[in-house]
Write a protein that holds these residues in place. Sequence first.
Motif, PDB file in Angstrom:
ATOM      1  N   ARG A   7       0.845  -1.200   0.000  1.00  0.00           N
ATOM      2  CA  ARG A   7       0.000   0.000   0.000  1.00  0.00           C
ATOM      3  C   ARG A   7       0.871   1.236   0.000  1.00  0.00           C
ATOM      4  O   ARG A   7       2.022   1.201   0.354  1.00  0.00           O
ATOM      5  CB  ARG A   7      -0.887   0.005   1.247  1.00  0.00           C
ATOM      6  CG  ARG A   7      -1.885  -1.109   1.214  1.00  0.00           C
ATOM      7  CD  ARG A   7      -3.237  -0.788   1.762  1.00  0.00           C
ATOM      8  NE  ARG A   7      -3.747   0.511   1.380  1.00  0.00           N
ATOM      9  CZ  ARG A   7      -4.426   1.307   2.193  1.00  0.00           C
ATOM     10  NH1 ARG A   7      -4.656   0.952   3.424  1.00  0.00           N
ATOM     11  NH2 ARG A   7      -4.891   2.463   1.796  1.00  0.00           N
ATOM     12  N   GLY A   8       0.272   2.340  -0.379  1.00  0.00           N
ATOM     13  CA  GLY A   8       0.961   3.608  -0.310  1.00  0.00           C
ATOM     14  C   GLY A   8       1.051   4.344  -1.625  1.00  0.00           C
ATOM     15  O   GLY A   8       1.689   5.390  -1.699  1.00  0.00           O
ATOM     16  N   GLU A   9       0.425   3.818  -2.652  1.00  0.00           N
ATOM     17  CA  GLU A   9       0.432   4.520  -3.937  1.00  0.00           C
ATOM     18  C   GLU A   9      -0.522   5.711  -3.883  1.00  0.00           C
ATOM     19  O   GLU A   9      -1.518   5.691  -3.160  1.00  0.00           O
ATOM     20  CB  GLU A   9       0.018   3.569  -5.058  1.00  0.00           C
ATOM     21  CG  GLU A   9       0.978   2.415  -5.269  1.00  0.00           C
ATOM     22  CD  GLU A   9       2.366   2.873  -5.708  1.00  0.00           C
ATOM     23  OE1 GLU A   9       2.472   3.863  -6.439  1.00  0.00           O
ATOM     24  OE2 GLU A   9       3.337   2.220  -5.291  1.00  0.00           O
ATOM     25  N   GLU A  12      -4.353   5.394  -4.123  1.00  0.00           N
ATOM     26  CA  GLU A  12      -5.067   4.704  -3.039  1.00  0.00           C
ATOM     27  C   GLU A  12      -5.677   5.660  -2.011  1.00  0.00           C
ATOM     28  O   GLU A  12      -6.397   5.223  -1.119  1.00  0.00           O
ATOM     29  CB  GLU A  12      -4.123   3.731  -2.322  1.00  0.00           C
ATOM     30  CG  GLU A  12      -3.689   2.588  -3.212  1.00  0.00           C
ATOM     31  CD  GLU A  12      -2.754   1.666  -2.502  1.00  0.00           C
ATOM     32  OE1 GLU A  12      -3.133   0.495  -2.334  1.00  0.00           O
ATOM     33  OE2 GLU A  12      -1.651   2.095  -2.111  1.00  0.00           O
ATOM     34  N   ASN A  13      -5.364   6.928  -2.102  1.00  0.00           N
ATOM     35  CA  ASN A  13      -5.902   7.921  -1.164  1.00  0.00           C
ATOM     36  C   ASN A  13      -5.689   7.531   0.295  1.00  0.00           C
ATOM     37  O   ASN A  13      -6.617   7.542   1.093  1.00  0.00           O
ATOM     38  CB  ASN A  13      -7.388   8.166  -1.434  1.00  0.00           C
ATOM     39  CG  ASN A  13      -7.625   8.756  -2.797  1.00  0.00           C
ATOM     40  OD1 ASN A  13      -6.885   9.627  -3.228  1.00  0.00           O
ATOM     41  ND2 ASN A  13      -8.641   8.274  -3.481  1.00  0.00           N
ATOM     42  N   ILE A  14      -4.462   7.191   0.640  1.00  0.00           N
ATOM     43  CA  ILE A  14      -4.169   6.827   2.027  1.00  0.00           C
ATOM     44  C   ILE A  14      -4.224   8.070   2.903  1.00  0.00           C
ATOM     45  O   ILE A  14      -4.007   9.181   2.454  1.00  0.00           O
ATOM     46  CB  ILE A  14      -2.809   6.116   2.145  1.00  0.00           C
ATOM     47  CG1 ILE A  14      -1.691   7.000   1.604  1.00  0.00           C
ATOM     48  CG2 ILE A  14      -2.836   4.779   1.450  1.00  0.00           C
ATOM     49  CD1 ILE A  14      -0.315   6.459   1.818  1.00  0.00           C
ATOM     50  N   SER A  15      -4.498   7.864   4.176  1.00  0.00           N
ATOM     51  CA  SER A  15      -4.678   8.985   5.099  1.00  0.00           C
ATOM     52  C   SER A  15      -3.383   9.298   5.853  1.00  0.00           C
ATOM     53  O   SER A  15      -2.456   8.485   5.900  1.00  0.00           O
ATOM     54  CB  SER A  15      -5.770   8.654   6.108  1.00  0.00           C
ATOM     55  OG  SER A  15      -5.327   7.616   6.964  1.00  0.00           O
ATOM     56  N   ASP A  17      -3.252   9.403   9.006  1.00  0.00           N
ATOM     57  CA  ASP A  17      -3.225   8.427  10.106  1.00  0.00           C
ATOM     58  C   ASP A  17      -2.531   7.142   9.680  1.00  0.00           C
ATOM     59  O   ASP A  17      -1.766   6.562  10.441  1.00  0.00           O
ATOM     60  CB  ASP A  17      -4.637   8.126  10.603  1.00  0.00           C
ATOM     61  CG  ASP A  17      -5.256   9.296  11.333  1.00  0.00           C
ATOM     62  OD1 ASP A  17      -4.506  10.150  11.848  1.00  0.00           O
ATOM     63  OD2 ASP A  17      -6.495   9.363  11.379  1.00  0.00           O
ATOM     64  N   TRP A  18      -2.814   6.682   8.457  1.00  0.00           N
ATOM     65  CA  TRP A  18      -2.174   5.463   7.940  1.00  0.00           C
ATOM     66  C   TRP A  18      -0.667   5.677   7.846  1.00  0.00           C
ATOM     67  O   TRP A  18       0.117   4.815   8.250  1.00  0.00           O
ATOM     68  CB  TRP A  18      -2.755   5.098   6.568  1.00  0.00           C
ATOM     69  CG  TRP A  18      -2.225   3.810   6.033  1.00  0.00           C
ATOM     70  CD1 TRP A  18      -2.717   2.556   6.246  1.00  0.00           C
ATOM     71  CD2 TRP A  18      -1.077   3.640   5.186  1.00  0.00           C
ATOM     72  NE1 TRP A  18      -1.964   1.629   5.584  1.00  0.00           N
ATOM     73  CE2 TRP A  18      -0.941   2.269   4.929  1.00  0.00           C
ATOM     74  CE3 TRP A  18      -0.175   4.518   4.623  1.00  0.00           C
ATOM     75  CZ2 TRP A  18       0.076   1.752   4.138  1.00  0.00           C
ATOM     76  CZ3 TRP A  18       0.851   4.005   3.835  1.00  0.00           C
ATOM     77  CH2 TRP A  18       0.964   2.638   3.605  1.00  0.00           C
ATOM     78  N   LEU A  19      -0.250   6.836   7.337  1.00  0.00           N
ATOM     79  CA  LEU A  19       1.180   7.137   7.231  1.00  0.00           C
ATOM     80  C   LEU A  19       1.834   7.240   8.608  1.00  0.00           C
ATOM     81  O   LEU A  19       2.950   6.767   8.811  1.00  0.00           O
ATOM     82  CB  LEU A  19       1.388   8.440   6.461  1.00  0.00           C
ATOM     83  CG  LEU A  19       1.110   8.370   4.971  1.00  0.00           C
ATOM     84  CD1 LEU A  19       1.116   9.770   4.372  1.00  0.00           C
ATOM     85  CD2 LEU A  19       2.109   7.482   4.273  1.00  0.00           C
ATOM     86  N   LYS A  22       2.345   3.780   9.991  1.00  0.00           N
ATOM     87  CA  LYS A  22       3.480   3.144   9.311  1.00  0.00           C
ATOM     88  C   LYS A  22       4.793   3.712   9.847  1.00  0.00           C
ATOM     89  O   LYS A  22       5.740   2.970  10.104  1.00  0.00           O
ATOM     90  CB  LYS A  22       3.372   3.350   7.807  1.00  0.00           C
ATOM     91  CG  LYS A  22       4.489   2.675   7.049  1.00  0.00           C
ATOM     92  CD  LYS A  22       4.321   2.803   5.551  1.00  0.00           C
ATOM     93  CE  LYS A  22       5.444   2.075   4.824  1.00  0.00           C
ATOM     94  NZ  LYS A  22       5.296   2.147   3.369  1.00  0.00           N
TER      95      LYS A  22
END
Length: 66
Positions: A7-9, A12-15, A17-19, A22
């Motif tokens: 994940r992380g492209e 993908e509209n990562i948040s 919070d997700w970053l 990680k």
Amino acid sequence: SDECEPRGEAYENISVDWLADKFRRITGPVLTAEAQEKMLQMITGEENVSVRSIVDEVNKPEYWLY
């Protein structure tokens, strides 16, 4: 396959919070929890912080778990 792709492209509209999660997982073995939160605050804060300031902060010996 999608199952094996990390994940992380951008699409993908990562948040944030997700970053941040990680970042904590990756830096957990080497940085104190205090250092992790300080770095996240500097990076995600509303102020403009120079990369040099972040590097200087993270290089403080009290932040490392060695």
